[in-house]
Design a protein around this motif. Structure first.
Motif, PDB file in Angstrom:
ATOM      1  N   GLU A 284      -1.468   1.683  26.759  1.00  7.94           N
ATOM      2  CA  GLU A 284      -0.897   2.634  25.811  1.00  7.94           C
ATOM      3  C   GLU A 284      -1.429   4.043  26.122  1.00  7.94           C
ATOM      4  OE1 GLU A 284       1.362   2.270  23.544  1.00  7.94           O
ATOM      5  OE2 GLU A 284       1.591   0.092  23.728  1.00  7.94           O
ATOM      6  N   PRO A 285      -0.580   5.046  26.081  1.00 10.71           N
ATOM      7  CA  PRO A 285      -1.010   6.398  26.431  1.00 10.71           C
ATOM      8  C   PRO A 285      -1.543   7.170  25.231  1.00 10.71           C
ATOM      9  CG  PRO A 285       1.322   6.428  25.986  1.00 10.71           C
ATOM     10  CD  PRO A 285       0.866   4.995  25.760  1.00 10.71           C
ATOM     11  N   ILE A 286      -2.160   8.288  25.523  1.00 14.48           N
ATOM     12  CA  ILE A 286      -2.402   9.279  24.476  1.00 14.48           C
ATOM     13  C   ILE A 286      -1.060   9.923  24.167  1.00 14.48           C
ATOM     14  CG2 ILE A 286      -3.548  11.469  23.934  1.00 14.48           C
ATOM     15  CD1 ILE A 286      -5.756  10.625  25.878  1.00 14.48           C
ATOM     16  N   LYS A 287      -0.744  10.100  22.885  1.00 18.09           N
ATOM     17  CA  LYS A 287       0.548  10.663  22.477  1.00 18.09           C
ATOM     18  C   LYS A 287       0.380  12.115  22.030  1.00 18.09           C
ATOM     19  CE  LYS A 287       1.906   6.107  20.697  1.00 18.09           C
ATOM     20  NZ  LYS A 287       2.353   5.357  19.495  1.00 18.09           N
ATOM     21  N   ALA A 288       1.331  12.963  22.436  1.00 22.17           N
ATOM     22  CA  ALA A 288       1.277  14.372  22.043  1.00 22.17           C
ATOM     23  C   ALA A 288       2.662  14.996  22.195  1.00 22.17           C
ATOM     24  CB  ALA A 288       0.258  15.138  22.891  1.00 22.17           C
ATOM     25  N   ASP A 289       2.898  16.036  21.439  1.00 22.27           N
ATOM     26  CA  ASP A 289       4.127  16.825  21.588  1.00 22.27           C
ATOM     27  C   ASP A 289       3.932  17.733  22.795  1.00 22.27           C
ATOM     28  OD1 ASP A 289       6.310  18.480  21.432  1.00 22.27           O
ATOM     29  OD2 ASP A 289       5.815  19.331  19.465  1.00 22.27           O
ATOM     30  N   LEU A 290       4.623  17.447  23.887  1.00 21.06           N
ATOM     31  CA  LEU A 290       4.424  18.163  25.141  1.00 21.06           C
ATOM     32  C   LEU A 290       5.626  18.995  25.578  1.00 21.06           C
ATOM     33  CD1 LEU A 290       2.833  15.356  27.366  1.00 21.06           C
ATOM     34  CD2 LEU A 290       1.637  17.132  26.061  1.00 21.06           C
TER      35      LEU A 290
ATOM     36  N   THR B 121       8.393  11.233  22.641  1.00 19.57           N
ATOM     37  CA  THR B 121       9.586  10.451  22.965  1.00 19.57           C
ATOM     38  C   THR B 121       9.290   9.432  24.059  1.00 19.57           C
ATOM     39  OG1 THR B 121      11.103  12.202  22.275  1.00 19.57           O
ATOM     40  CG2 THR B 121      11.949  10.585  23.833  1.00 19.57           C
ATOM     41  N   VAL B 122       8.560   9.844  25.098  1.00 22.50           N
ATOM     42  CA  VAL B 122       8.214   8.930  26.189  1.00 22.50           C
ATOM     43  C   VAL B 122       7.371   7.766  25.673  1.00 22.50           C
ATOM     44  CG1 VAL B 122       6.923   8.716  28.347  1.00 22.50           C
ATOM     45  CG2 VAL B 122       8.392  10.695  27.965  1.00 22.50           C
ATOM     46  N   ALA B 123       6.488   8.034  24.723  1.00 15.83           N
ATOM     47  CA  ALA B 123       5.619   6.977  24.190  1.00 15.83           C
ATOM     48  C   ALA B 123       6.410   5.879  23.485  1.00 15.83           C
ATOM     49  CB  ALA B 123       4.597   7.586  23.225  1.00 15.83           C
ATOM     50  N   ASN B 124       7.648   6.161  23.103  1.00 11.84           N
ATOM     51  CA  ASN B 124       8.480   5.137  22.449  1.00 11.84           C
ATOM     52  C   ASN B 124       9.572   4.584  23.373  1.00 11.84           C
ATOM     53  OD1 ASN B 124       7.238   4.905  20.009  1.00 11.84           O
ATOM     54  ND2 ASN B 124       8.952   5.624  18.777  1.00 11.84           N
ATOM     55  N   MET B 125       9.546   4.988  24.643  1.00 12.44           N
ATOM     56  CA  MET B 125      10.548   4.480  25.586  1.00 12.44           C
ATOM     57  C   MET B 125      10.177   3.091  26.092  1.00 12.44           C
ATOM     58  SD  MET B 125      11.385   7.937  27.820  1.00 12.44           S
ATOM     59  CE  MET B 125      12.516   7.092  28.949  1.00 12.44           C
ATOM     60  N   SER B 126      11.176   2.354  26.464  1.00 11.11           N
ATOM     61  CA  SER B 126      10.963   1.051  27.101  1.00 11.11           C
ATOM     62  C   SER B 126      11.929   0.920  28.275  1.00 11.11           C
ATOM     63  CB  SER B 126      11.197  -0.088  26.104  1.00 11.11           C
ATOM     64  OG  SER B 126      12.500  -0.010  25.555  1.00 11.11           O
ATOM     65  N   ASP B 127      11.594   0.051  29.227  1.00 15.49           N
ATOM     66  CA  ASP B 127      12.437  -0.172  30.412  1.00 15.49           C
ATOM     67  C   ASP B 127      12.794   1.139  31.113  1.00 15.49           C
ATOM     68  OD1 ASP B 127      12.434  -2.921  29.910  1.00 15.49           O
ATOM     69  OD2 ASP B 127      14.225  -2.789  28.654  1.00 15.49           O
TER      70      ASP B 127
ATOM     71  N   ALA C 147       8.008  25.666  18.467  1.00 18.82           N
ATOM     72  CA  ALA C 147       8.848  24.724  17.732  1.00 18.82           C
ATOM     73  C   ALA C 147       8.443  23.284  18.017  1.00 18.82           C
ATOM     74  CB  ALA C 147      10.314  24.933  18.114  1.00 18.82           C
ATOM     75  N   PRO C 148       8.106  22.497  16.987  1.00 20.16           N
ATOM     76  CA  PRO C 148       7.725  21.092  17.212  1.00 20.16           C
ATOM     77  C   PRO C 148       8.911  20.274  17.708  1.00 20.16           C
ATOM     78  CG  PRO C 148       7.925  21.562  14.861  1.00 20.16           C
ATOM     79  CD  PRO C 148       8.055  22.870  15.560  1.00 20.16           C
ATOM     80  N   ALA C 149       8.657  19.446  18.722  1.00 20.47           N
ATOM     81  CA  ALA C 149       9.696  18.587  19.282  1.00 20.47           C
ATOM     82  C   ALA C 149       9.468  17.162  18.789  1.00 20.47           C
ATOM     83  CB  ALA C 149       9.662  18.642  20.810  1.00 20.47           C
ATOM     84  N   PRO C 150      10.356  16.640  17.971  1.00 21.13           N
ATOM     85  CA  PRO C 150      10.131  15.300  17.393  1.00 21.13           C
ATOM     86  C   PRO C 150      10.375  14.190  18.401  1.00 21.13           C
ATOM     87  CG  PRO C 150      12.300  16.107  16.793  1.00 21.13           C
ATOM     88  CD  PRO C 150      11.629  17.230  17.539  1.00 21.13           C
ATOM     89  N   CYS C 151       9.872  13.032  18.087  1.00 17.71           N
ATOM     90  CA  CYS C 151      10.197  11.841  18.875  1.00 17.71           C
ATOM     91  C   CYS C 151      11.668  11.512  18.625  1.00 17.71           C
ATOM     92  CB  CYS C 151       9.307  10.670  18.462  1.00 17.71           C
ATOM     93  SG  CYS C 151       9.717   9.117  19.304  1.00 17.71           S
ATOM     94  N   LEU C 152      12.420  11.292  19.691  1.00 13.27           N
ATOM     95  CA  LEU C 152      13.848  11.043  19.562  1.00 13.27           C
ATOM     96  C   LEU C 152      14.183   9.561  19.438  1.00 13.27           C
ATOM     97  CD1 LEU C 152      15.188  13.650  22.148  1.00 13.27           C
ATOM     98  CD2 LEU C 152      14.883  13.897  19.674  1.00 13.27           C
ATOM     99  N   LEU C 153      13.150   8.712  19.468  1.00  6.42           N
ATOM    100  CA  LEU C 153      13.346   7.267  19.329  1.00  6.42           C
ATOM    101  C   LEU C 153      12.585   6.770  18.112  1.00  6.42           C
ATOM    102  CD1 LEU C 153      12.842   6.279  23.074  1.00  6.42           C
ATOM    103  CD2 LEU C 153      15.024   6.533  21.861  1.00  6.42           C
ATOM    104  N   ALA C 154      13.287   6.219  17.153  1.00  6.98           N
ATOM    105  CA  ALA C 154      12.651   5.804  15.903  1.00  6.98           C
ATOM    106  C   ALA C 154      11.579   4.743  16.127  1.00  6.98           C
ATOM    107  CB  ALA C 154      13.709   5.287  14.929  1.00  6.98           C
TER     108      ALA C 154
END
Length: 578
Positions: free
Chosen positions: A387-393, A358-364, A236-243
């Motif tokens: 900036e990191p490599i982004k992936a559904d992990l 989701t982590v790739a869009n986190m701040s603070d 199941a794909p896990a979406p980014c939870l931060l727009a």
């Protein structure tokens, strides 16, 4: 069938190693008897259940156009070497030698043998498509067999294999089998879901699991209650939870976090929500190059309340040949710190960082400072680290957005069937070709389709039981109706009524057993409630004097009085509703 002429041997207590309901109840009901760890004898009552499952499967497979054959349990090692699975399959593959020291295996599956048959039997496009199936004993040398028939070493399985001219035709064969499986599990009377799944060790590019819904299931199923979407949690794909990523609002601060090696403890100490923390998972890949092993260490980052999905990680670029958790020695060499306080800032050596979407869009956010007892707070991408490599992990969680709208829910299931589109995974390796219309050889496209016959029996019990015993769906029950005469040997009226009813039901095609053991009512009822026969008819002198007998479905809380002259007809009608 008369009970006095059958083998019924129930037990009051289950063996101590029986952990789940199906193992406990099948043992107590005398359906299985343990021969060795994960290996069971199917006793007469249990074998009747298996045969009924097999009959439904066979009918629907034949209806789908599949052709039955029977492949051997013992298979030559040469075919497994040719496919590359002799070593790759692992320790679950039981390898044996004959008296001439030739290698064989006890089959866990039959892709190699059926592909060998196809390459020797199929020569022209005119012979395609074709689908072969068999119902046969399988053996997988489980490290820890448990849960009775749910995870045994020896089991009964139906496997089928389709061969087609091209990928388009193979997809049609796949869809045909998918539809057949939907009919099979519906006829079995099970509450199930078909879910998109990973292909695992079988290989291929398209796969669905058929899962029986049960709280004791080992698999987690993700689904949308408002649509048909369903998938195994592994897929199941896990979406980014931060727009979008917010701008930094805090300074980077190295903060003391004593005795807090877990994100939960860090969040508690700092008075933050767990969603503000980032968890570090260190993995490594080992690749052979020029006779030497090259090890690469990666840092995976997921939010503190999430879990890494190992299947998704295995599909990342560079992970094709496998990965593992890094050793403590490797971790210290790269990060200068033991696990518990790891993070992407200030590592001793350069390390590739892969962040969940989701982590790739986190701040603070908060992460380890690579120093025991310390974490960084106010961490931001771009400012504090590249900036990191982004992936559904990660695994999805309850309430995550569904792919087509709405919210996801999660439930447990027991895998009882699996369909795969294999393509040329095996046919290419074993050179299974045919002559196309232009006279040139082409590689066959394959699909494979499995159903765990013996596991279905266990899964049905996990889904259908109570404190008194099993509650079989009618299609699977060892008997559909049990007649319980009270005082069978003492009352001519009881004996005659019971015998007449037995004859009438048999003539109408009902699978009925007459309990003529003359056991006490309490013992008789307890036995049949344990065994789980869907419908019980009790005949006693007192009721006959009033012109009635008692009828009670296994799921009903109480019995119903039925006129003697109507009982056969009413029983058939009641069965139709079960």
């Amino acid at each position: 069938m008369h009970a006095s002429q059958y083998h019924i041997n129930t037990l009051k207590e289950a063996p101590t190693e029986a952990e789940v309901a199906s193992h406990q109840l099948m043992t107590r009901a005398g359906m299985i008897r343990k021969a060795a760890g994960g290996i069971y004898t199917y006793m007469p009552m249990g074998l009747r259940v298996l045969r009924k499952i097999e009959n439904i499967i066979r009918q629907e497979m034949d209806r789908s156009g599949a052709i039955e054959l029977l492949m051997p349990v013992v298979q030559p090692a040469e075919l497994w070497v040719e496919s590359g699975r002799w070593e790759k399959y692992g320790d679950e593959l039981l390898r044996i030698k004959d008296r001439h020291q030739r290698d064989f295996v006890l089959q866990p599956t039959s892709e190699e043998v059926i592909t060998d048959i196809a390459r020797n039997e199929i020569h022209s496009w005119r012979q395609l498509p074709i689908n072969f199936y068999h119902i046969q004993t399988k053996f997988r040398d489980e490290r820890r067999p448990r849960f009775g028939l749910m995870r045994g070493r020896e089991f009964t399985m139906k496997d089928a294999y389709s061969f087609d001219r091209n990928a388009e035709d193979a997809q049609a064969s796949y869809d045909n089998m998918y539809d057949a499986y939907m009919r099979i599990f519906a006829r079995l009377g099970l509450d199930f879901r078909a879910v998109a799944a990973d292909t695992g060790s079988i290989g291929g590019s398209r796969s669905h699991e058929f899962q029986v819904i049960a709280d004791t299931g080992e698999d987690l199923l993700v689904y949308n209650p408002d649509t048909d979407y369903a998938a195994n949690i592994e897929l199941a794909p896990a979406p980014c939870l931060l727009a979008e990523r917010a701008a930094p609002g805090q300074a980077l601060v190295k903060t003391a976090t004593p005795e807090a090696p877990k994100c939960e403890l860090v969040a508690q100490q700092l008075g933050l929500d767990l969603t503000a923390t980032v968890k570090s998972v260190v993995v490594a890949t080992d690749v052979e190059e020029d006779g030497q092993t090259k090890t690469t260490v990666y840092l995976l980052l997921i939010r503190g309340d999430h879990e890494v999905n190992d299947i998704k990680v295995s599909k990342l670029a560079g992970f094709e040949k496998g990965h593992r958790l890094a050793t403590e020695e490797e971790i210290v060499a790269v990060f200068g710190c033991k696990p518990g306080y790891l993070g992407p800032i200030g590592t001793r050596q350069a390390v590739q960082v892969i962040a969940d979407l989701t982590v790739a869009n986190m701040s603070d956010f908060v992460c380890g400072a690579n120093e025991e007892g310390f974490h960084y707070t106010g961490v931001n991408w771009g400012r504090d680290l590249p900036e990191p490599i982004k992936a559904d992990l990660r695994n999805v969680v309850h309430g995550d957005p569904a792919p087509e709208g709405g919210k996801l829910a999660i439930q447990r299931g027991i895998e009882v069937g699996h369909v795969f589109f294999l393509g040329d995974v095996y046919s290419k390796k074993l050179n299974a070709t045919f002559l196309e219309t232009d006279g040139k050889p082409a590689v066959m496209q394959m699909g494979c389709y499995g159903i765990g016959v013996s596991r279905i029996a266990a899964a049905a019990i996990e889904q259908n039981h109570d404190e008194r015993g099993m509650i079989w769906p009618r299609a699977l029950a060892p008997f559909e109706v049990v007649i319980c005469p009270i005082g069978f040997t003492k009352s001519d009226a009881v004996r005659q009524t019971a015998t007449d009813l037995y004859t009438q039901l048999k003539e109408q095609g009902v699978d009925v057993i007459l309990d003529d053991r003359d056991a006490r009512p309490g013992i008789m009822f307890a036995d049949w409630e344990l065994i789980g026969v869907p419908l019980r008819i009790t005949i006693g002198e007192r009721g006959l004097k009033e012109g009635v007998v008692e009828m009670q479905a296994r799921r009903d809380a109480s019995s119903t009085n039925v006129p003697v002259e109507q009982i056969a007809q009413v029983s058939v009608e009641r069965l139709a509703s079960l």
